[in-house]
Design an enzyme around this catalytic site. Sequence first.
Site, PDB file in Angstrom:
ATOM      1  N   GLN A  81     -41.492 -19.068  37.466  1.00 29.77           N
ATOM      2  CA  GLN A  81     -41.556 -17.981  36.658  1.00 29.77           C
ATOM      3  C   GLN A  81     -42.873 -17.424  36.335  1.00 29.77           C
ATOM      4  O   GLN A  81     -43.982 -18.047  36.755  1.00 29.77           O
ATOM      5  CB  GLN A  81     -40.859 -18.531  35.487  1.00 29.77           C
ATOM      6  CG  GLN A  81     -39.285 -18.560  35.541  1.00 29.77           C
ATOM      7  CD  GLN A  81     -38.624 -18.899  34.238  1.00 29.77           C
ATOM      8  OE1 GLN A  81     -38.329 -20.130  33.930  1.00 29.77           O
ATOM      9  NE2 GLN A  81     -38.422 -18.076  33.373  1.00 29.77           N
ATOM     10  N   HIS A  82     -42.900 -16.135  35.806  1.00 28.52           N
ATOM     11  CA  HIS A  82     -44.113 -15.695  35.116  1.00 28.52           C
ATOM     12  C   HIS A  82     -45.250 -15.139  35.866  1.00 28.52           C
ATOM     13  O   HIS A  82     -46.064 -14.424  35.642  1.00 28.52           O
ATOM     14  CB  HIS A  82     -44.718 -16.591  34.106  1.00 28.52           C
ATOM     15  CG  HIS A  82     -43.686 -17.140  32.906  1.00 28.52           C
ATOM     16  ND1 HIS A  82     -42.946 -16.529  32.074  1.00 28.52           N
ATOM     17  CD2 HIS A  82     -43.471 -18.388  32.605  1.00 28.52           C
ATOM     18  CE1 HIS A  82     -42.476 -16.978  31.292  1.00 28.52           C
ATOM     19  NE2 HIS A  82     -42.746 -18.286  31.713  1.00 28.52           N
ATOM     20  N   ASP A 239     -36.918 -20.415  38.458  1.00 32.08           N
ATOM     21  CA  ASP A 239     -36.622 -21.685  38.636  1.00 32.08           C
ATOM     22  C   ASP A 239     -35.664 -22.210  37.922  1.00 32.08           C
ATOM     23  O   ASP A 239     -34.632 -23.089  38.030  1.00 32.08           O
ATOM     24  CB  ASP A 239     -37.690 -22.340  39.128  1.00 32.08           C
ATOM     25  CG  ASP A 239     -38.811 -22.410  37.952  1.00 32.08           C
ATOM     26  OD1 ASP A 239     -38.558 -21.851  37.011  1.00 32.08           O
ATOM     27  OD2 ASP A 239     -39.892 -22.913  38.322  1.00 32.08           O
TER      28      ASP A 239
END
Length: 481
Positions: A81-82, A239
């Site tokens: 992520q991110h 994820d």
Amino acid sequence: MSAAEGPLVVGVDSSTQSTKVLVVDAATGQVVASGQAPHTVSSGDGRESDPRQWWDALCEALHQCGEAAHEAAAVSIAGQQHGLVTLDAQGAPVRPALLWNDVRSAPQARRLVEELGGPKAWAERTGSVPGASFTVTKWAWLAEHEPEAARSTAAVRLPHDYLTQHLTGEGTTDRGDASGTGWWASTTEAYDDEILALVGLDPSLLPRVVRPGEVAGTVRDSHDLPFSKGTLVAAGTGDNAAAALGLGLRPGTPVLSLGTSGTVYAVSRHRSADPSGTVAGFADARGDWLPLACTLNCTLAVDRVAALLGLDREAVEPGTSVTLLPYLDGERTPNLPNASGLLHGLRHDTTAGQLLQAAYDGAVHALLGALDLVLDQDADRTTPLLLIGGGARGTAWQQTVRRLSGRPVQIPEARELVALGAAAQAAGLLTGEDPAAVARRWRTADGPVLEAVDRDEVTLNRISGVLSDAAPLLERGTRTP
């Protein structure tokens, strides 16, 4: 290749350090082929990776799967992520991706929180208070420190979006991963124009958000992957949302994931909005919500302590009154991006094994402190805590979580739950099922249960006390400007 009862699907887990691929029988959940290939991450203050490595790793992992991957009818990609992926007009990376554990944007995070009206305003609007992990803060950092790179950017993607786009040629994402950017509003389930304007990001650079159950596209023929042209491509997701799918999570069941980062989360029917910023009010990949707390320092930090001590990671010893806060990469929960590791209470008779146990305790303490905030108020506190991730197989991790949580702990036998969740999402495209129901049919959460023991309140209180007393020192940090 093993004979399959149903169509084959591919689930991909593109994580921080490697890409893993599973080819799964959609009817039974049997893994018929698998592959894995590594990527590299920069060291130092920044944490960056070249996105082209992810694609190369995906190609390598898929080729390891052989003919089974070519026979797959659908594929889904889950990713870390991110991460901020910036692409030029030709679709090539402008610069290496800024990863979730790159905390250089901490000053931008503080500024953005203030400029939009404070933590409560952010939580009510987006479900989360952005810290240095969030994509919106990374874009703000890029615009400030590398303005030429920002000007050269023709498309902004998350890691899983980047790989999905390589497959389909289309810029897409999903609500689960989009909810971790900081510019997707959970109140409206759409990109927030005011936040985008605040950081100077043109919304036309962002991918289309694909609805749960919708096909993101089909595999195009301009690549060397062993897929048939026209293979269905699912929306994919982040994820943690993929792992929730892979477990077939129902609301109220808590999960503690032990990996490079540590996470604790649960599916909820209710949108979360925690103004303290401890809990991120993420969306899940199905249409519900996935309130989640995340730490930056988990298995890698503890393994680093073990290496410094010259010990095997399982060589813990009980009876310690030492406190070790293993915040080696700064920390997100608690929000101390400039922190470093801290050791308190060292004595002549302290053993190396006790120091190692203290590192485990410090890592787990941070996660369990957020557990009650993640769960709905009416959640059953006797429900077993599902322990997943690479650390979940370690006895020292299992016993530390069991002792400090005071809850029964269940260890699912299924491996690679992120990739399995992606595979369940791909299977849902073919069958029309809820992907979580697919995973429950596959019985992915089955595994031994460790009975509850009395919660170690003494250790929890000691760590909390040291953390409170040391907060000013930890906030100051050790990095030079």
